[in-house]
Design an enzyme around this catalytic site. Structure first.
Site, PDB file in Angstrom:
ATOM      1  N   HIS A 350     -28.929 -29.615 -15.559  1.00 33.10           N
ATOM      2  CA  HIS A 350     -27.908 -29.398 -16.589  1.00 33.10           C
ATOM      3  C   HIS A 350     -26.892 -30.520 -16.697  1.00 33.10           C
ATOM      4  O   HIS A 350     -25.882 -30.343 -17.384  1.00 33.10           O
ATOM      5  CB  HIS A 350     -27.145 -28.102 -16.322  1.00 33.10           C
ATOM      6  CG  HIS A 350     -27.953 -26.865 -16.490  1.00 33.10           C
ATOM      7  ND1 HIS A 350     -28.004 -26.153 -17.667  1.00 33.10           N
ATOM      8  CD2 HIS A 350     -28.766 -26.204 -15.635  1.00 33.10           C
ATOM      9  CE1 HIS A 350     -28.787 -25.101 -17.523  1.00 33.10           C
ATOM     10  NE2 HIS A 350     -29.267 -25.106 -16.290  1.00 33.10           N
ATOM     11  N   LYS A 535     -13.970 -25.512 -25.197  1.00 34.91           N
ATOM     12  CA  LYS A 535     -14.904 -25.824 -24.104  1.00 34.91           C
ATOM     13  C   LYS A 535     -14.058 -26.188 -22.909  1.00 34.91           C
ATOM     14  O   LYS A 535     -12.842 -26.315 -23.029  1.00 34.91           O
ATOM     15  CB  LYS A 535     -15.812 -26.993 -24.476  1.00 34.91           C
ATOM     16  CG  LYS A 535     -15.067 -28.181 -25.111  1.00 34.91           C
ATOM     17  CD  LYS A 535     -16.012 -29.294 -25.528  1.00 34.91           C
ATOM     18  CE  LYS A 535     -16.613 -29.075 -26.887  1.00 34.91           C
ATOM     19  NZ  LYS A 535     -18.055 -28.921 -26.874  1.00 34.91           N
ATOM     20  N   ARG A 536     -14.704 -26.346 -21.732  1.00 32.49           N
ATOM     21  CA  ARG A 536     -13.921 -26.795 -20.592  1.00 32.49           C
ATOM     22  C   ARG A 536     -13.204 -28.093 -20.937  1.00 32.49           C
ATOM     23  O   ARG A 536     -13.701 -28.911 -21.714  1.00 32.49           O
ATOM     24  CB  ARG A 536     -14.837 -27.017 -19.381  1.00 32.49           C
ATOM     25  CG  ARG A 536     -15.278 -25.724 -18.741  1.00 32.49           C
ATOM     26  CD  ARG A 536     -14.107 -24.910 -18.222  1.00 32.49           C
ATOM     27  NE  ARG A 536     -13.602 -25.479 -17.001  1.00 32.49           N
ATOM     28  CZ  ARG A 536     -13.718 -24.906 -15.797  1.00 32.49           C
ATOM     29  NH1 ARG A 536     -14.298 -23.730 -15.672  1.00 32.49           N
ATOM     30  NH2 ARG A 536     -13.234 -25.500 -14.731  1.00 32.49           N
ATOM     31  N   LYS A 541     -15.638 -34.823 -22.483  1.00 33.53           N
ATOM     32  CA  LYS A 541     -15.684 -34.054 -23.729  1.00 33.53           C
ATOM     33  C   LYS A 541     -14.647 -34.559 -24.727  1.00 33.53           C
ATOM     34  O   LYS A 541     -14.661 -34.209 -25.901  1.00 33.53           O
ATOM     35  CB  LYS A 541     -15.484 -32.569 -23.435  1.00 33.53           C
ATOM     36  CG  LYS A 541     -16.607 -31.956 -22.593  1.00 33.53           C
ATOM     37  CD  LYS A 541     -16.331 -30.490 -22.287  1.00 33.53           C
ATOM     38  CE  LYS A 541     -17.305 -29.876 -21.299  1.00 33.53           C
ATOM     39  NZ  LYS A 541     -18.571 -29.434 -21.899  1.00 33.53           N
ATOM     40  N   THR A 642     -23.569 -25.622 -25.964  1.00 33.62           N
ATOM     41  CA  THR A 642     -24.055 -24.398 -26.595  1.00 33.62           C
ATOM     42  C   THR A 642     -22.980 -23.871 -27.543  1.00 33.62           C
ATOM     43  O   THR A 642     -23.300 -23.194 -28.520  1.00 33.62           O
ATOM     44  CB  THR A 642     -24.395 -23.324 -25.548  1.00 33.62           C
ATOM     45  OG1 THR A 642     -23.354 -23.318 -24.547  1.00 33.62           O
ATOM     46  CG2 THR A 642     -25.710 -23.617 -24.872  1.00 33.62           C
ATOM     47  N   LYS A 646     -23.006 -22.128 -31.423  1.00 29.70           N
ATOM     48  CA  LYS A 646     -22.278 -20.904 -31.814  1.00 29.70           C
ATOM     49  C   LYS A 646     -21.404 -21.166 -33.038  1.00 29.70           C
ATOM     50  O   LYS A 646     -21.335 -20.334 -33.946  1.00 29.70           O
ATOM     51  CB  LYS A 646     -21.450 -20.391 -30.632  1.00 29.70           C
ATOM     52  CG  LYS A 646     -22.314 -19.954 -29.456  1.00 29.70           C
ATOM     53  CD  LYS A 646     -21.525 -19.804 -28.150  1.00 29.70           C
ATOM     54  CE  LYS A 646     -22.481 -19.749 -26.964  1.00 29.70           C
ATOM     55  NZ  LYS A 646     -21.796 -19.951 -25.666  1.00 29.70           N
TER      56      LYS A 646
HETATM   57  C1  NBG Z   1     -23.653 -27.742 -18.592  1.00 31.56           C
HETATM   58  C2  NBG Z   1     -23.637 -28.898 -19.576  1.00 31.56           C
HETATM   59  C3  NBG Z   1     -23.697 -28.402 -21.015  1.00 31.56           C
HETATM   60  C4  NBG Z   1     -24.861 -27.447 -21.172  1.00 31.56           C
HETATM   61  C5  NBG Z   1     -24.761 -26.343 -20.147  1.00 31.56           C
HETATM   62  C6  NBG Z   1     -25.922 -25.389 -20.230  1.00 31.56           C
HETATM   63  C7  NBG Z   1     -23.221 -27.892 -16.156  1.00 31.56           C
HETATM   64  C8  NBG Z   1     -23.590 -28.532 -14.883  1.00 31.56           C
HETATM   65  N1  NBG Z   1     -23.840 -28.312 -17.262  1.00 31.56           N
HETATM   66  O1  NBG Z   1     -23.851 -29.488 -21.886  1.00 31.56           O
HETATM   67  O2  NBG Z   1     -22.492 -29.674 -19.373  1.00 31.56           O
HETATM   68  O3  NBG Z   1     -24.863 -26.897 -22.469  1.00 31.56           O
HETATM   69  O4  NBG Z   1     -24.752 -26.885 -18.847  1.00 31.56           O
HETATM   70  O5  NBG Z   1     -27.130 -26.061 -20.140  1.00 31.56           O
HETATM   71  O6  NBG Z   1     -22.384 -27.023 -16.182  1.00 31.56           O
END
Ligand code: NBG
Length: 789
Positions: A350, A535-536, A541, A642, A646
């Site tokens: 991920h 988002k975080r 980002k 994701t 949404k």
């Molecule tokens: C996160 C990514 C996102 C991705 C999500 C789900 C981690 C390690 N990765 O871009 O930063 O959408 O995983 O796949 O949290």
């Protein structure tokens, strides 16, 4: 169980008496919420038991999803939806004089994850059940989930998330199941067989949470493990009068599942985190074997029966643990055990962020898991022999690929271990999977090209359209029927309404109503363009790129210029508590919000809103209201995203870089309906290789915006310095292109009919981003599983 409102309201009253010992006159909102939830849970249990039996009878291979995080969101609304009884419940509660919507809003969600990774796991569980694939999601039942975010004087303050305080009606504790998990100690060898004698043992006890499929009877479950002291009480200590020492061990063991590590996309690096990881995979695998043998199958059938998915590297210790269980406990030889591991285990990566690739110091692993380290060494020895055979004399390659890293102190490289043992490795968007093969796991992709694949992420339309945006859902259903909820590609039928003026008017009315609801709570002009980034908070980002643009807009207004149309820029997201730059970005958003609000030249045109304590619940209110979705990461760094999906599925247009799944979203909706800007991943890499320095970016508007940031307060000096001297995420390099794209947004927004058309086309063409599609791909490419029915 007949489902008419009368029956349900009787059941709710019954639960009020029998579960909560209350009568309606004294029942609180929480009592009503619990009573209704218990009544709904009873209905779920019937389906659940039937599915559990099907799993036990091994009608199909079962997916065992291993994830340290699940962000499942509030359950009441989703379960009513899955059971098709929302209307019945509304009527039943009305009869009791209670508002269903208030009860749904009352629920505190289990925040057992940090962000996208945990939410993805929840979407996948939803789709698995909806597609009738037998699955169990194993994870951790953290007593305290992700911290609650409060904002004080513009700063993030973390508060303990006491999500269990009012009771959790959705979990079922399984008292008959308990697995011992060892830590520390030593290994004894006898007759060629190893025996691990741990120094301490903690018991794992499961809490099950049902996951109901939509429009089907299949109901899978999450099995969340909680730590319990193996010895409740140290009698020896007690007898010598040391009461404190007598309970000390209990407290220490149970600390294991106390709290979720609040880090996103970066490892926590702490012993307790490693203990959590080992604890839950050990419980999960012992439980899988228990079920397998209970069902009468021999241990050799493990691989045929179970498909084990590692959600990122957090559950990687499942590999040596499964080897240990198969060899040391069940008596298999190395080759047989290894064949089972390879057949069953697959790994999803991920992230490519180098600092986020998990490694654990060798001495720590040696101390905590001595037997596992032996197994890891043996896996590595055999693996490196294979590498040497294939690439004779290439010692550099051998060092690069080793499971044991030697950069400074020795470490175990979890991504390497996961890759060596898995039969499939996938990234989470096409670009990410390609970069994974070309960079981070390049040597492995050269050795085993056939192991690598891509499965682009998806999101569940049940929660993120139907539940979150009922107005849009009913407009869509009126137009094309309700088949889209289970088959999101059907949204394409909306294309023929894209040019329909009357439909467009209804489409805008939905957005306006959703926006008005949010605007009321956060006081902004509902007719303004709602520009949202949720988002975080993370430098990659680039919330600070967004904020620099806000400052530029403010400067334009101060100069008496026009910014096209009124705009609200909304932010939401948590920062890791130890991540100083991210916390300063939150402070900056508030600083700018206040400055703009205080400026009569700007405040009617521009407003900045920070929505605190982002969660699934909060997200469900923001996506339906947004006009513009900010997906502006430095290209190459966001694995997928994701939230981008949404927003799109709720009719927002995207401004974004060619990163993660943005690439595929743009391809799907069409370049004309997407505001693209910025360097590509290749250009980013080339720029950095050429020695990028932000001073080389000459742009007066940018220079002024950074200066304005500095003028807002001394506290922002670290951010200003970083932008001027380092800028590792190429904010300055992309600033001009971003502003130009934002100008294009301004122009597009002025033509409301064209904007609406784009919005409809975004939704119509985004069917691919259903997690049902992702799960179908996993089922075929990775798990080799079929449907239960
Ligand atoms: C996160 C990514 C996102 C991705 C999500 C789900 C981690 C390690 N990765 O871009 O930063 O959408 O995983 O796949 O949290």
């Amino acid at each position: 169980m007949a489902d008419d409102p009368k029956q349900l309201s009787r059941d709710v009253l019954d639960k009020l008496y029998t579960e909560l010992a209350k009568f309606p006159g004294v029942a609180t909102k929480n009592d009503h919420y619990l009573a209704l939830s218990y009544a709904v849970r009873d209905r779920l249990l019937h389906r659940w038991v039937a599915s559990a039996r099907a799993i036990l009878e091994r009608k199909q291979r079962t997916v065992v999803y291993l994830s340290a995080e699940y962000l499942i969101g509030p359950q009441l609304g989703a379960n009513l939806q899955a059971l098709g009884m929302t209307d019945v419940a509304r009527a039943a509660m009305t009869e009791l004089g209670v508002s269903l919507d208030e009860l749904i809003a009352h629920e505190e969600e289990p925040g057992l994850g940090n962000g996208g990774l945990g939410r993805l796991a929840a979407c996948f569980m939803d789709s698995l059940a909806t597609l009738d694939i037998a699955a169990v999601g194993h994870g951790l039942r953290y007593e305290f989930g992700i911290f609650d975010q409060e904002i004080r004087d513009g700063w993030q303050v973390e508060r303990t998330d006491r999500w269990l305080r009012a009771g959790n009606p959705w979990e079922v504790r399984r008292y008959e199941i308990e697995h011992p998990v060892g830590f520390g100690g030593h290994v004894e060898w006898r007759g060629g067989r190893a025996r691990w004698i741990p120094e301490r043992v903690v018991n794992g006890v499961p809490y099950d949470v049902p996951v109901a499929g939509f429009g089907t009877e299949t109901t899978n479950f999450l099995r969340l493990w909680s730590a319990q002291a193996a010895e409740e009480f140290d009698l020896d200590a007690f007898q010598v009068g040391e009461y404190w020492r007598a309970v000390d061990a209990k407290i220490r063991s149970e600390n294991l599942t106390k709290v979720l590590y609040p880090n996103d996309s970066s490892p926590a690096g702490k012993q307790l985190r490693l203990e959590q990881q080992y604890f839950f995979v050990s419980c999960a695998l012992q439980d899988c074997i228990r079920l397998l043998l209970h069902g009468g199958a021999p241990i050799e059938k493990f691989g045929d029966t179970l498909a084990v998915q590692l959600n990122d590297t957090h559950p990687t210790l499942a590999i040596p643990e499964l080897m240990r269980l198969l060899m040391d406990v069940h008596g298999l030889g190395w080759d047989a055990a290894w064949a089972i591991v390879q057949k069953s285990i697959a790994y999803t990566n991920h992230t490519l962020l180098p600092e986020a690739l998990e490694t654990w110091p060798l001495p720590l692993v040696a101390r905590l898991l001595p037997r596992h380290l032996e197994i890891i060494y043996e896996i590595n020895r055999r693996f490196l022999d294979e590498v040497r055979a294939k690439f004779p004399g290439d010692d550099a390659r051998v060092r690069r690929m080793s499971v044991i890293g030697e950069d400074g102190d020795k470490q175990v490289r979890m991504a390497h271990l996961a890759t060596v043992a898995s039969h499939r490795i996938n990234g989470v968007a096409a670009l990410h999977s390609r970069l994974l093969r070309e960079t981070v796991l390049r040597d492995f992709a050269e050795l085993w090209p056939e192991k690598f694949t891509n499965v682009t992420n998806g999101v569940t339309p049940r929660r993120f359209i139907a539940l979150a945006n009922p107005k849009l859902a009913s407009l869509v259903t009126d137009a094309i029927g309700d088949g889209w909820v289970r088959d999101l590609d059907r949204l394409r039928e909306l294309e023929r309404f894209a040019g329909d003026a009357a439909f467009g008017e209804k489409w805008r009315a939905v957005k306006r109503a959703n926006k008005a609801e949010l605007a009321e709570r956060f006081r902004f002009d509902p007719s303004a363009l709602l520009d949202a980034q949720c988002k975080r908070i993370h430098e990659y980002k680039r919330q600070h790129l967004n904020l620099l643009h806000v400052i530029a807009l403010w400067n334009r207004l101060r100069d008496g210029e026009d910014i096209g149309a009124p705009r609200t820029i909304l932010f939401a997201g948590k920062a890791a508590p130890a991540y100083r730059a991210a916390k300063l970005i939150i402070r900056l958003a508030h600083g700018i919000a206040d400055a703009v609000a205080a400026d009569p030249r700007a405040r009617d045109q521009l407003r900045v809103v920070f929505v605190p304590d982002f969660s699934v619940k909060v997200a469900q209110r923001i996506y339906p209201a947004a006009d513009l979705s900010e997906q502006i990461s430095t290209a190459g760094l966001e694995a997928s995203g994701t939230g981008n999906m949404k927003f799109t599925l709720n009719g927002a247009l995207t401004i974004g870089t060619l990163d993660g799944a943005n690439v595929e979203i743009r391809e799907a909706v069409g370049a004309d309906h997407f505001f693209l800007f910025g360097l590509t991943a290749e250009q980013v890499a080339a720029k950095q290789a050429a020695g990028y320095h932000p001073r080389d970016v000459r742009d007066t508007e940018l220079a002024r915006a950074i200066a304005t940031m500095g003028d807002l307060g001394e506290i922002y000096a670290p951010l200003v310095h970083d932008l001027r001297e380092r800028d590792p995420f190429l904010v300055c390099a992309d600033f001009r292109a971003y502003c130009d794209a934002q100008r294009a947004v301004e122009a597009a927004w002025r033509d409301r009919a064209a904007w609406t058309r784009s919005s409809i086309l975004n939704v119509a063409r985004a069917g691919k981003f259903s997690s049902d599609r992702s799960i179908r791909e996993y089922a075929q490419l990775v798990w080799n599983v079929g449907r239960l029915t």
